[in-house]
Scaffold this motif. Structure first.
Motif, PDB file in Angstrom:
ATOM      1  N   THR A   1       0.842  -1.188   0.000  1.00 34.69           N
ATOM      2  CA  THR A   1       0.000   0.000   0.000  1.00 34.69           C
ATOM      3  C   THR A   1       0.879   1.241   0.000  1.00 34.69           C
ATOM      4  O   THR A   1       1.763   1.381   0.846  1.00 34.69           O
ATOM      5  CB  THR A   1      -0.915   0.016   1.240  1.00 34.69           C
ATOM      6  OG1 THR A   1      -1.739  -1.150   1.211  1.00 34.69           O
ATOM      7  CG2 THR A   1      -1.792   1.252   1.261  1.00 34.69           C
TER       8      THR A   1
ATOM      9  N   LYS B   1       1.153   5.095   0.802  1.00 32.36           N
ATOM     10  CA  LYS B   1       0.465   5.921   1.789  1.00 32.36           C
ATOM     11  C   LYS B   1       0.805   7.393   1.577  1.00 32.36           C
ATOM     12  O   LYS B   1       1.914   7.728   1.185  1.00 32.36           O
ATOM     13  CB  LYS B   1       0.922   5.530   3.204  1.00 32.36           C
ATOM     14  CG  LYS B   1       0.772   4.066   3.518  1.00 32.36           C
ATOM     15  CD  LYS B   1       1.423   3.741   4.845  1.00 32.36           C
ATOM     16  CE  LYS B   1       1.368   2.266   5.169  1.00 32.36           C
ATOM     17  NZ  LYS B   1       2.002   1.975   6.457  1.00 32.36           N
TER      18      LYS B   1
ATOM     19  N   LYS C   1       0.978   4.633   9.762  1.00 34.03           N
ATOM     20  CA  LYS C   1      -0.215   3.835  10.062  1.00 34.03           C
ATOM     21  C   LYS C   1      -0.227   2.529   9.261  1.00 34.03           C
ATOM     22  O   LYS C   1       0.297   2.463   8.150  1.00 34.03           O
ATOM     23  CB  LYS C   1      -1.490   4.617   9.717  1.00 34.03           C
ATOM     24  CG  LYS C   1      -1.718   5.818  10.591  1.00 34.03           C
ATOM     25  CD  LYS C   1      -3.013   6.500  10.195  1.00 34.03           C
ATOM     26  CE  LYS C   1      -3.279   7.732  11.038  1.00 34.03           C
ATOM     27  NZ  LYS C   1      -4.530   8.403  10.622  1.00 34.03           N
ATOM     28  N   GLN C   2      -0.856   1.521   9.828  1.00 32.20           N
ATOM     29  CA  GLN C   2      -1.113   0.292   9.091  1.00 32.20           C
ATOM     30  C   GLN C   2      -2.178   0.596   8.048  1.00 32.20           C
ATOM     31  O   GLN C   2      -3.087   1.387   8.287  1.00 32.20           O
ATOM     32  CB  GLN C   2      -1.575  -0.818  10.032  1.00 32.20           C
ATOM     33  CG  GLN C   2      -0.498  -1.260  11.019  1.00 32.20           C
ATOM     34  CD  GLN C   2       0.718  -1.830  10.301  1.00 32.20           C
ATOM     35  OE1 GLN C   2       0.605  -2.701   9.458  1.00 32.20           O
ATOM     36  NE2 GLN C   2       1.891  -1.314  10.631  1.00 32.20           N
ATOM     37  N   SER C   3      -2.097  -0.040   6.898  1.00 33.67           N
ATOM     38  CA  SER C   3      -3.014   0.309   5.808  1.00 33.67           C
ATOM     39  C   SER C   3      -4.488   0.123   6.172  1.00 33.67           C
ATOM     40  O   SER C   3      -5.325   0.892   5.730  1.00 33.67           O
ATOM     41  CB  SER C   3      -2.669  -0.468   4.541  1.00 33.67           C
ATOM     42  OG  SER C   3      -2.522  -1.823   4.811  1.00 33.67           O
ATOM     43  N   LYS C   4      -4.803  -0.843   7.002  1.00 33.04           N
ATOM     44  CA  LYS C   4      -6.206  -1.049   7.399  1.00 33.04           C
ATOM     45  C   LYS C   4      -6.741   0.115   8.223  1.00 33.04           C
ATOM     46  O   LYS C   4      -7.949   0.311   8.319  1.00 33.04           O
ATOM     47  CB  LYS C   4      -6.348  -2.357   8.175  1.00 33.04           C
ATOM     48  CG  LYS C   4      -5.610  -2.387   9.493  1.00 33.04           C
ATOM     49  CD  LYS C   4      -5.801  -3.723  10.216  1.00 33.04           C
ATOM     50  CE  LYS C   4      -4.990  -3.858  11.456  1.00 33.04           C
ATOM     51  NZ  LYS C   4      -5.009  -2.795  12.405  1.00 33.04           N
ATOM     52  N   ASP C   5      -5.832   0.920   8.799  1.00 32.03           N
ATOM     53  CA  ASP C   5      -6.228   2.056   9.629  1.00 32.03           C
ATOM     54  C   ASP C   5      -6.270   3.377   8.858  1.00 32.03           C
ATOM     55  O   ASP C   5      -6.470   4.434   9.450  1.00 32.03           O
ATOM     56  CB  ASP C   5      -5.264   2.195  10.822  1.00 32.03           C
ATOM     57  CG  ASP C   5      -5.286   0.965  11.713  1.00 32.03           C
ATOM     58  OD1 ASP C   5      -6.346   0.326  11.827  1.00 32.03           O
ATOM     59  OD2 ASP C   5      -4.230   0.648  12.291  1.00 32.03           O
TER      60      ASP C   5
ATOM     61  N   SER D   1      -9.690   4.930   2.762  1.00 34.32           N
ATOM     62  CA  SER D   1      -9.413   4.447   1.405  1.00 34.32           C
ATOM     63  C   SER D   1      -8.967   5.557   0.450  1.00 34.32           C
ATOM     64  O   SER D   1      -8.257   5.292  -0.511  1.00 34.32           O
ATOM     65  CB  SER D   1     -10.631   3.727   0.835  1.00 34.32           C
ATOM     66  OG  SER D   1     -11.717   4.611   0.738  1.00 34.32           O
TER      67      SER D   1
ATOM     68  N   ARG E   1      -4.853   6.146   0.701  1.00 36.33           N
ATOM     69  CA  ARG E   1      -3.928   5.043   0.467  1.00 36.33           C
ATOM     70  C   ARG E   1      -4.168   4.492  -0.933  1.00 36.33           C
ATOM     71  O   ARG E   1      -5.202   4.752  -1.551  1.00 36.33           O
ATOM     72  CB  ARG E   1      -4.125   3.937   1.497  1.00 36.33           C
ATOM     73  CG  ARG E   1      -5.485   3.313   1.382  1.00 36.33           C
ATOM     74  CD  ARG E   1      -5.744   2.271   2.406  1.00 36.33           C
ATOM     75  NE  ARG E   1      -7.174   1.924   2.269  1.00 36.33           N
ATOM     76  CZ  ARG E   1      -7.735   0.941   2.858  1.00 36.33           C
ATOM     77  NH1 ARG E   1      -7.043   0.174   3.658  1.00 36.33           N
ATOM     78  NH2 ARG E   1      -9.009   0.705   2.685  1.00 36.33           N
TER      79      ARG E   1
ATOM     80  N   TYR F   1      -3.565   0.707  -2.806  1.00 43.07           N
ATOM     81  CA  TYR F   1      -3.085  -0.672  -2.815  1.00 43.07           C
ATOM     82  C   TYR F   1      -2.658  -1.061  -4.231  1.00 43.07           C
ATOM     83  O   TYR F   1      -3.335  -0.747  -5.207  1.00 43.07           O
ATOM     84  CB  TYR F   1      -4.187  -1.627  -2.334  1.00 43.07           C
ATOM     85  CG  TYR F   1      -3.792  -3.076  -2.535  1.00 43.07           C
ATOM     86  CD1 TYR F   1      -2.895  -3.690  -1.674  1.00 43.07           C
ATOM     87  CD2 TYR F   1      -4.274  -3.795  -3.615  1.00 43.07           C
ATOM     88  CE1 TYR F   1      -2.499  -5.002  -1.874  1.00 43.07           C
ATOM     89  CE2 TYR F   1      -3.890  -5.102  -3.827  1.00 43.07           C
ATOM     90  CZ  TYR F   1      -2.995  -5.698  -2.959  1.00 43.07           C
ATOM     91  OH  TYR F   1      -2.598  -6.990  -3.171  1.00 43.07           O
TER      92      TYR F   1
END
Length: 142
Positions: free
Chosen positions: A51, A53, A60-64, A67, A70, A72
């Protein structure tokens, strides 16, 4: 006739083939002349993709990450880049307790907008976790 068994690593093989064929591909660690145009490509080598960013979310982690902040991309996707900053400065500090290190990231500026940028305001500079990508370079031979 004596047969010599030589093992070439992929980078050596690529360099030898480029010299023989005159393609002009160089090892990514090789320094090229300032006058020779270099094409830079970023290839995603992480098995599950990675991902990209935006600056404010690098730690941050991509799930946090929302959309629209970020992007993917899949394994083996390749992108033309104009610059890669390996020593990033002036990035937002990570919050207390976050273990991400800025030195684990590159700041990458792409030649063209990424595919997911239709939702994002034409941003061309992103942060990427450097173990997930590989920089490739080639020299244009006239």
């Amino acid at each position: 006739m004596e047969i010599i068994n030589i093992k070439l690593r992929p980078q050596q093989l690529l360099l030898c083939l480029s010299i023989v064929c005159g393609v002009g591909v160089i090892n990514p660690d090789t320094v090229s002349s300032q006058t020779t145009p270099v094409v830079r490509i970023l290839r995603v080598n992480a098995v599950f993709g990675t991902t990209f960013k935006l600056r404010e979310n690098w730690y941050k982690q991509s799930k946090d990450i929302a959309s629209n902040k970020r992007c993917y991309v899949k394994q083996n996707d390749k992108f033309f880049v104009t610059s890669i900053k390996r020593q990033i400065q002036n990035a937002p500090n990570r919050p207390q307790g976050n273990t991400e290190r800025l030195s684990d990231y590159w700041e990458v500026t792409f030649e063209k907008p990424l595919p997911c940028e239709q939702e994002i305001d034409n941003v061309q500079t992103w942060f990427v976790y450097k173990p997930h990508v590989q920089e490739l370079r080639s020299v244009l031979v006239p």
